[in-house]
Scaffold this motif. Structure first.
Motif, PDB file in Angstrom:
ATOM      1  N   LYS A  55       0.829  -1.196   0.000  1.00  0.00           N
ATOM      2  CA  LYS A  55       0.000   0.000   0.000  1.00  0.00           C
ATOM      3  C   LYS A  55       0.868   1.251   0.000  1.00  0.00           C
ATOM      4  O   LYS A  55       2.003   1.236   0.443  1.00  0.00           O
ATOM      5  N   GLU A  56       0.269   2.312  -0.458  1.00  0.00           N
ATOM      6  CA  GLU A  56       0.877   3.644  -0.428  1.00  0.00           C
ATOM      7  C   GLU A  56       2.265   3.683  -1.034  1.00  0.00           C
ATOM      8  O   GLU A  56       3.209   4.141  -0.410  1.00  0.00           O
ATOM      9  N   ILE A  57       2.393   3.184  -2.206  1.00  0.00           N
ATOM     10  CA  ILE A  57       3.677   3.350  -2.870  1.00  0.00           C
ATOM     11  C   ILE A  57       3.609   4.624  -3.694  1.00  0.00           C
ATOM     12  O   ILE A  57       2.661   4.830  -4.459  1.00  0.00           O
ATOM     13  N   LYS A  58       4.621   5.442  -3.480  1.00  0.00           N
ATOM     14  CA  LYS A  58       4.690   6.630  -4.317  1.00  0.00           C
ATOM     15  C   LYS A  58       5.416   6.236  -5.598  1.00  0.00           C
ATOM     16  O   LYS A  58       6.462   5.601  -5.554  1.00  0.00           O
ATOM     17  N   VAL A  59       4.888   6.555  -6.718  1.00  0.00           N
ATOM     18  CA  VAL A  59       5.634   6.302  -7.950  1.00  0.00           C
ATOM     19  C   VAL A  59       5.783   7.617  -8.676  1.00  0.00           C
ATOM     20  O   VAL A  59       5.031   8.561  -8.475  1.00  0.00           O
ATOM     21  N   ARG A  60       6.784   7.650  -9.507  1.00  0.00           N
ATOM     22  CA  ARG A  60       6.997   8.843 -10.302  1.00  0.00           C
ATOM     23  C   ARG A  60       6.782   8.459 -11.757  1.00  0.00           C
ATOM     24  O   ARG A  60       7.400   7.532 -12.266  1.00  0.00           O
ATOM     25  N   LYS A  61       5.907   9.192 -12.381  1.00  0.00           N
ATOM     26  CA  LYS A  61       5.653   8.921 -13.800  1.00  0.00           C
ATOM     27  C   LYS A  61       6.829   9.426 -14.616  1.00  0.00           C
ATOM     28  O   LYS A  61       7.340  10.522 -14.360  1.00  0.00           O
ATOM     29  N   PRO A  62       7.267   8.644 -15.585  1.00  0.00           N
ATOM     30  CA  PRO A  62       8.382   9.113 -16.410  1.00  0.00           C
ATOM     31  C   PRO A  62       7.998  10.334 -17.228  1.00  0.00           C
ATOM     32  O   PRO A  62       6.847  10.479 -17.661  1.00  0.00           O
ATOM     33  N   THR A  63       8.962  11.206 -17.428  1.00  0.00           N
ATOM     34  CA  THR A  63       8.713  12.398 -18.237  1.00  0.00           C
ATOM     35  C   THR A  63       8.740  12.015 -19.718  1.00  0.00           C
ATOM     36  O   THR A  63       9.195  10.939 -20.080  1.00  0.00           O
ATOM     37  N   TRP A  64       8.265  12.927 -20.559  1.00  0.00           N
ATOM     38  CA  TRP A  64       8.111  12.559 -21.974  1.00  0.00           C
ATOM     39  C   TRP A  64       9.447  12.243 -22.621  1.00  0.00           C
ATOM     40  O   TRP A  64       9.570  11.317 -23.413  1.00  0.00           O
ATOM     41  N   ASN A  65      10.503  13.005 -22.250  1.00  0.00           N
ATOM     42  CA  ASN A  65      11.769  12.778 -22.946  1.00  0.00           C
ATOM     43  C   ASN A  65      12.368  11.418 -22.586  1.00  0.00           C
ATOM     44  O   ASN A  65      12.916  10.724 -23.432  1.00  0.00           O
ATOM     45  N   SER A  66      12.183  11.016 -21.311  1.00  0.00           N
ATOM     46  CA  SER A  66      12.737   9.707 -20.969  1.00  0.00           C
ATOM     47  C   SER A  66      11.928   8.593 -21.617  1.00  0.00           C
ATOM     48  O   SER A  66      12.491   7.577 -22.034  1.00  0.00           O
ATOM     49  N   VAL A  67      10.627   8.803 -21.741  1.00  0.00           N
ATOM     50  CA  VAL A  67       9.818   7.786 -22.430  1.00  0.00           C
ATOM     51  C   VAL A  67      10.280   7.636 -23.867  1.00  0.00           C
ATOM     52  O   VAL A  67      10.483   6.520 -24.365  1.00  0.00           O
ATOM     53  N   VAL A  68      10.494   8.784 -24.536  1.00  0.00           N
ATOM     54  CA  VAL A  68      10.954   8.726 -25.929  1.00  0.00           C
ATOM     55  C   VAL A  68      12.268   7.961 -26.021  1.00  0.00           C
ATOM     56  O   VAL A  68      12.444   7.061 -26.850  1.00  0.00           O
ATOM     57  N   THR A  69      13.205   8.309 -25.115  1.00  0.00           N
ATOM     58  CA  THR A  69      14.500   7.637 -25.140  1.00  0.00           C
ATOM     59  C   THR A  69      14.344   6.133 -25.019  1.00  0.00           C
ATOM     60  O   THR A  69      14.898   5.361 -25.808  1.00  0.00           O
ATOM     61  N   MET A  70      13.565   5.723 -23.998  1.00  0.00           N
ATOM     62  CA  MET A  70      13.471   4.293 -23.742  1.00  0.00           C
ATOM     63  C   MET A  70      12.795   3.587 -24.898  1.00  0.00           C
ATOM     64  O   MET A  70      13.191   2.496 -25.299  1.00  0.00           O
ATOM     65  N   ILE A  71      11.786   4.253 -25.477  1.00  0.00           N
ATOM     66  CA  ILE A  71      11.085   3.595 -26.584  1.00  0.00           C
ATOM     67  C   ILE A  71      12.001   3.454 -27.789  1.00  0.00           C
ATOM     68  O   ILE A  71      12.021   2.416 -28.457  1.00  0.00           O
ATOM     69  N   VAL A  72      12.805   4.485 -28.048  1.00  0.00           N
ATOM     70  CA  VAL A  72      13.729   4.382 -29.184  1.00  0.00           C
ATOM     71  C   VAL A  72      14.693   3.226 -28.978  1.00  0.00           C
ATOM     72  O   VAL A  72      14.925   2.407 -29.880  1.00  0.00           O
ATOM     73  N   LEU A  73      15.232   3.130 -27.762  1.00  0.00           N
ATOM     74  CA  LEU A  73      16.178   2.034 -27.504  1.00  0.00           C
ATOM     75  C   LEU A  73      15.483   0.688 -27.685  1.00  0.00           C
ATOM     76  O   LEU A  73      16.043  -0.245 -28.293  1.00  0.00           O
ATOM     77  N   ALA A  74      14.240   0.587 -27.200  1.00  0.00           N
ATOM     78  CA  ALA A  74      13.522  -0.670 -27.330  1.00  0.00           C
ATOM     79  C   ALA A  74      13.272  -0.996 -28.788  1.00  0.00           C
ATOM     80  O   ALA A  74      13.395  -2.155 -29.217  1.00  0.00           O
ATOM     81  N   LEU A  75      12.957   0.044 -29.576  1.00  0.00           N
ATOM     82  CA  LEU A  75      12.723  -0.185 -31.004  1.00  0.00           C
ATOM     83  C   LEU A  75      13.993  -0.703 -31.674  1.00  0.00           C
ATOM     84  O   LEU A  75      13.933  -1.592 -32.533  1.00  0.00           O
ATOM     85  N   VAL A  76      15.130  -0.137 -31.285  1.00  0.00           N
ATOM     86  CA  VAL A  76      16.396  -0.620 -31.848  1.00  0.00           C
ATOM     87  C   VAL A  76      16.562  -2.100 -31.548  1.00  0.00           C
ATOM     88  O   VAL A  76      16.909  -2.906 -32.417  1.00  0.00           O
ATOM     89  N   ILE A  77      16.277  -2.472 -30.297  1.00  0.00           N
ATOM     90  CA  ILE A  77      16.446  -3.877 -29.915  1.00  0.00           C
ATOM     91  C   ILE A  77      15.561  -4.768 -30.770  1.00  0.00           C
ATOM     92  O   ILE A  77      16.002  -5.779 -31.334  1.00  0.00           O
ATOM     93  N   ILE A  78      14.305  -4.348 -30.915  1.00  0.00           N
ATOM     94  CA  ILE A  78      13.384  -5.200 -31.678  1.00  0.00           C
ATOM     95  C   ILE A  78      13.787  -5.228 -33.147  1.00  0.00           C
ATOM     96  O   ILE A  78      13.797  -6.290 -33.785  1.00  0.00           O
ATOM     97  N   ALA A  79      14.160  -4.065 -33.670  1.00  0.00           N
ATOM     98  CA  ALA A  79      14.501  -4.012 -35.091  1.00  0.00           C
ATOM     99  C   ALA A  79      15.673  -4.922 -35.400  1.00  0.00           C
ATOM    100  O   ALA A  79      15.647  -5.707 -36.351  1.00  0.00           O
ATOM    101  N   VAL A  80      16.718  -4.819 -34.584  1.00  0.00           N
ATOM    102  CA  VAL A  80      17.886  -5.670 -34.827  1.00  0.00           C
ATOM    103  C   VAL A  80      17.528  -7.130 -34.613  1.00  0.00           C
ATOM    104  O   VAL A  80      18.019  -8.020 -35.309  1.00  0.00           O
TER     105      VAL A  80
END
Lengths: 120, 500, 239, 85, 69, 117
Positions: free
Chosen positions: B437-462
């Motif tokens: 209960k009562e876990i504080k979470v921090r939502k990722p900001t847009w730039n970090s989401v973009v970064t992570m998604i790009v890296l993930a796309l690279v992984i999948i593409a390769v």
């Protein structure tokens, strides 16, 4: 004669270096460790300059006194390298000491045994 | 002029000196300008990678002096590949940390300066053709790494940084000793020239200096008995910096190790490669076993990272072209995937000070995207089929099988199983446990989401289509394997003199 | 027990190093790149001090790295010690330590200009006499150190230090980039000026300029480091 | 004139040895610093003398800088003793 | 010089150790000079004798002076 | 003229060496800190100055720089000794018995003045 000189010069440089390493490895006091690092560097600098020495040579500077004459000069490359090494060593020493000061602020001690939040 | 390897070093340094002045003009510039420079470098590396080929490396002189006398930067298919990898990754890490420390301006300024210099130093280590210059760049890299490790005030960063500094100083003194030995016997500092003159060095001096280099660079490359700094530094540094340690610093270290053992020393017949192989095996087995017992997520990732470094060392220790190919592939994958894992984990453990794995229960629902990306990274790094990690591990297994090292093959497979176990333990906690209960979470900001998604796309593409990268890897492997060619390209005059 | 292990380890290291180095005869001339330097430094560059020629021209990249290391050290110390300048602007915090005696203060006042001139002399004549940018910078920093330890109300203006530091670094890199545009080989840090003749003050072309930039930069950086350290008690917030 | 140089160097070295002995023996910090101060004075003199022996004018610069900087190290430690830094 | 190094290592008082390192720099600088390396001697004098000493002194000042067992 | 300068130079160099030696010997032999300081400073400064002067006389073209060094030594050495003596005094290092400590009152005056400031 030359053999003795070889052994003594290189031997003392290496000895100084080993003393520094010994201090770094065994001492408990953080500042002592940093002193060990700086001694280690000194020993190495001495070794490198000694390697560049040429018997009967003079400093590699073409001042008017030696210009035009055919003089033997010591190897300038190790000197340039040592110049770089000394300055880098000073930078590292300064950073290390500031880390020591910060550790002291936090733990109120500079003994390495008492600073053990992380596993050593 | 517009695309020159020197700009890799000159521009970041220029920016680093400029940033304190920019801060006086308009504060957001401190964040934007480093990003622009890194973006430029990333684009430049794409351009340069298209120009370069194993037959035609790009060699940049400095101060107009030819190779053995002046320092030069060598952008070959091999070094260029790693430099491009580093610069592109650095751009993404910058993107991730764009909003870092928005409140405390002074800290942000220092953060960006140090990060720029870390990148510049690592690229310098990779590109330089001169061994003392390599030392200078290693020093730049490690000094900025110390400072970044001690960046946070609340954590035990200073302690980790001090440990790192001690070990790093040893590394530098060993490196200097090795350089001194080589210089006195050959009278030169250029790596190609050293390789050319290596036969005239007596055997015992060669072995001593090789061991010194090996130990010194092994520290940077996180080799087993010498990697005591790594877990602490990884766990105490800010999140994006941990990613850049894995993706940038360790890459530079292993590059230097490989360059020294492949190009300079001709110890292939005297057990030089076997040493690399054995150390890689030990590193891999020990760190994966330790990783299994870790409670702290960051430390677990750090040990897993070391295990991957061991895998890379094994691949290069095979000494065959296939091995080099596999090693490069693993390097690429490790850089991308480990960065993704570290970046994602930074949000997973954002508010927990202990960063325990057991605190992660039920994050799969709280932070769906981040957890998904983390899971993707975990799947990729253990080498499951649809992702890029699979292909790299497969190429390594083929290479070991072809050089008839069944024992190594078996060990690698066994260790993969261990890896699967501990990564899946984390994933299990993320998805199949109920949240506290009562876990504080921090939502990722847009730039970090973009970064992570790009890296993930690279992984999948390769992973889906590995041909994106195999051509580059083949070129790089060809380039590294041919030592005489390297010497001839850099110092053609002296090379032809010795032949005659 | 631990000590014994370490000592034996060190003995092994020492033995192997000694074994390696004792083959190299002390004071014997060896072949290598240095003879090329000794030949070409006075001829091509017209620089009397070969060490300077190597440090600035042949291995100029090392020097750039070295300056960066010092810059990095200054930044790193700021990071590590959490110095926040913004907090103290306008307050001009005074150190609480006892004042130095008047004799020392007078000496500081007297020697400071002399030390400055000496430092400037050292880095302007870097290509003629021993010394150069680093040494000159260190001497200038020592001059400020003299003031810092003799006057407790003396305060280094960080604004100027930052400006000098950045401008000197920028001019170093700019000189290098100009070499890429104007130099005959289009390479970084290349000489693009007239080299003059040996043992003139205006010889060596770009080398003298680079060393002056290095001198200012090193001086500013070391002064910044010292000031950070000396004021640590008052400005570093303790946790 | 070589004999003369050797004698002078011998005397200076003997002086250095005495200072070093005081450095090692000296019961307090201040004693050691005095020894260091004295040693640095001796070193300045030695450097100039050796420059003369080597007959290189440019070597003088080193001792010039030594004369200036050697005392600042001593001054620093003295200020520390005073509680000044 | 070796003596100074050993002394700097064994002494318990960190200020003494600092003076010891200063002495090492002094000796080193003279040796560099005798090996015909005036540039290096100059650097060692400028950095080793003055700046290094003060950096160590400040560090000692901000921490503890004596090394206890 | 040159021979005169040369012999004068020899004389000064020997004198300087002897004084340097005496200074170091004094440091070695004297009983307490202040006397050591006195021996070290006075004698060594004179010794170094005269040795340098001797070298300057032997090589007339070096004279200018040697003069600068002499001036520096003349300024810097006494200052460092002064600061050292003050520092040692502040650490409560007492001179030998039977000496009159006139400085004590000056220090007290100084302190009160400082506090007023």
């Amino acid at each position: 004669m030359n053999q003795i000189l070889t052994y003594s010069v290189y031997g003392s440089a290496i000895l100084v270096m080993l003393i520094g390493i010994y201090a770094v490895l065994t001492k408990k006091n953080l500042i002592k460790i940093v002193i060990g690092l700086s001694i280690m560097d000194s020993g190495f600098n001495l070794l490198l300059v000694a390697l560049g020495y040429i018997k009967g040579g003079t400093a590699p500077i073409f001042s008017p006194a030696v210009a035009g004459k055919d003089v033997l000069m010591v190897d300038p490359v190790p000197q340039a390298l040592v110049l770089t090494a000394i300055v880098i060593g000073f930078g590292v020493t300064a950073v290390a000491l500031s880390l020591v000061i910060r550790l002291y602020r936090k733990h109120n001690t500079i003994k390495i045994d008492e600073i053990k939040t992380l596993k050593w | 002029m517009v695309a020159n390897p020197i700009l890799y070093i000159a521009l970041p340094l220029f920016t680093a000196f400029l940033v304190p002045l920019l801060a006086k003009l308009w504060k957001p510039l401190v964040r934007i300008v480093p990003g622009l420079v890194l973006a430029y470098l990333a684009i430049m590396s794409v351009v340069l990678m298209q120009q370069v080929s194993p037959e035609k490396p790009i060699i940049a002189m400095i101060a107009g002096w030819k190779a053995p006398w002046g320092i030069n930067l060598v952008f070959t298919s091999f070094s260029g590949f790693i430099a491009s990898l580093i610069s592109i990754l650095a751009f993404f890490i910058w993107l991730y940390s764009f909003g870092f420390k928005k409140v405390e301006f002074d800290d942000a300024q220092k953060y960006f300066i140090l990060f720029m210099l870390l990148t510049a130093g690592s690229i310098g280590v990779v590109l330089t053709g001169d061994i003392f210059n390599m030392f200078v760049f290693i020093e730049i890299t490690s000094l900025s790494a110390y400072a970044l490790t001690a960046f946070y005030k609340g954590r035990d960063g200073a302690e980790a940084a001090f440990k790192f500094l001690l070990i790093g100083s040893f590394s530098s003194i060993m490196l200097l000793l090795g350089i001194a030995i080589l210089y006195t016997y050959t009278g030169t500092l250029n790596m190609a020239h050293l390789a050319l003159l290596m036969p005239q060095v007596p055997m015992h001096a060669k072995i001593t200096s090789f061991l010194l280099f090996f130990v010194a660079l092994g520290i940077e490359a996180e080799m087993f008995p010498l990697n005591g700094w790594a877990p602490d530094a990884y766990s105490q540094a800010p999140g994006p910096i941990a990613a850049s340690f894995a993706g940038i610093l360790a890459k530079a270290g292993i590059y230097a190790l490989i360059r020294v053992s492949y190009t300079i020393f001709d110890l292939g017949d005297h057990g030089g490669f076997e040493l690399l192989l054995v150390m890689g095996l030990i590193t891999m087995v020990v760190s994966e076993l330790v990783a299994m017992r870790q409670e702290n997520l960051r430390r677990m990732l750090a040990y897993s990272s070391m295990g991957q470094m061991g895998l890379i060392m094994i691949a290069f220790g095979l000494g065959t072209k296939e091995g080099i190919y596999a090693g490069l592939f693993i390097m690429f994958n490790h850089a991308v995937i480990k960065s993704l894992l570290f970046l994602a984990s930074a949000y997973l453990v954002y508010y927990t000070s202990r960063k325990k794995i057991s605190d992660l229960d039920g994050f799969g629902k709280l932070l769906p995207l981040t957890s998904l990306l983390f899971g993707l990274g975990a799947f990729a790094i253990v080498g499951l089929p649809p992702f890029s990690g699979f292909w790299s591990k497969l190429s390594l297994l083929i290479a070991t099988a072809n050089s008839h090292m069944e024992f190594v093959l078996a060990t690698v497979l066994a260790v993969s199983v261990i890896e699967i176990i501990y990564y899946f333990r984390v994933l299990g906690r993320l998805y199949f446990r109920k949240a506290h209960k009562e876990i504080k979470v921090r939502k990722p900001t847009w730039n970090s989401v973009v970064t992570m998604i790009v890296l993930a796309l690279v992984i999948i593409a390769v992973g889906v289509h590995p041909d994106f990268i195999t051509g580059l890897l083949h070129n790089a492997a060809t380039d590294l394997a041919d030592k005489a060619d390297y010497i001839q390209k850099i110092i053609p005059d002296l090379f032809s003199q010795t032949l005659n | 027990m631990k000590k014994l292990v370490i000592i034996s380890l060190l003995l092994v290291l020492g033995y192997s190093l000694m074994n390696t180095f004792s083959d190299i005869e002390f004071g014997k001339k060896r072949e290598g790149i240095s003879s090329y330097f000794l030949e070409h430094s006075p001829d091509d560059l017209q620089v009397a001090n070969t060490v300077t020629a190597i440090v600035v021209s042949f291995r100029g990249f090392d020097t750039l790295g070295e300056v960066t290391v010092l810059f990095l050290a200054a930044t790193a110390m700021g990071t590590i010690l959490f110095r926040r300048r913004s907090k103290h602007t306008g307050l001009n915090p005074q150190r609480k330590s006892p004042q130095a005696s008047r004799i020392v203060q007078a000496a500081g006042k007297l020697l400071f200009p002399a030390i400055m001139i000496l430092g400037a002399y050292v880095f302007i004549h870097g290509h003629l006499t021993p010394g150069g940018g680093f040494q000159g910078g260190a001497i200038i920093a020592t001059g400020f150190l003299l003031l810092l330890i003799s006057y407790r109300q003396f305060k280094v203006e960080h604004k100027y230090v930052t400006w000098i530091e950045s401008l000197a670094g920028l001019s170093f890199v700019t000189i290098g980039l100009l070499g890429m545009i104007l130099g005959p080989h289009n390479s970084f840090l290349e000489n693009f000026l007239n080299v003059g003749s040996l043992n003139d003050l205006l010889s060596g072309g770009v080398i003298a300029l680079v060393y002056i930039a290095v001198g200012f930069k090193v001086g500013a950086e070391l002064t910044g480091i010292l000031d950070t350290l000396i004021n640590i008690r008052e400005t570093g917030d303790i946790d | 004139m070589n004999v003369f140089f050797i004698i002078i160097m011998g005397i200076i070295m003997l002086a250095g040895v005495f200072a070093v002995i005081r450095f090692i023996k000296g019961p307090t910090t201040a004693d050691r610093v005095v020894a260091l101060d004295n040693l640095s004075t001796i070193v300045v003199a030695t450097l100039i003398f050796m420059g003369f022996v080597f007959q290189r004018f440019i070597y003088i610069d080193v001792s010039l800088i030594y004369a200036v900087l050697g005392f600042i190290g001593v001054l620093t430690i003295a200020r520390y003793l005073e509680g000044g830094i | 010089m070796i003596g100074a190094a050993i002394y700097a290592i064994i002494t318990k008082d960190l200020i003494f150790a600092t003076i010891g390192t200063s002495l090492i720099s002094l000796a080193l600088s003279v040796i560099f000079y005798l090996l015909h390396a005036p540039d290096v001697a100059l650097t060692e004098a400028a950095i080793g004798v003055a700046l290094s000493t003060i950096v160590f002194v400040i560090a000692v000042r901000n921490t503890k002076r004596y090394e206890e067992d | 003229m040159e021979t005169v300068l040369l012999y004068l130079g020899y004389f000064f160099v020997s004198l300087g060496a002897v004084f340097l030696f005496l200074g170091a010997f004094g440091i070695f032999r004297m009983p307490d800190f202040y006397t050591r300081l006195q021996a070290g400073t006075k004698s060594s400064t004179l010794g170094a100055m005269s040795l340098i002067l001797g070298v300057g006389l032997m090589q007339p073209e070096w004279f200018f720089k040697t003069l600068i060094i002499i001036i520096f030594i003349a300024i810097s050495n006494p200052i460092s000794s002064h600061a050292l003596a003050r520092g040692a005094y502040k650490t409560h290092q007492k001179p030998l018995t039977d000496t009159i400590d006139a400085y004590e009152e000056v220090v007290k005056e100084d302190e009160t003045k400082n506090e007023e400031e």
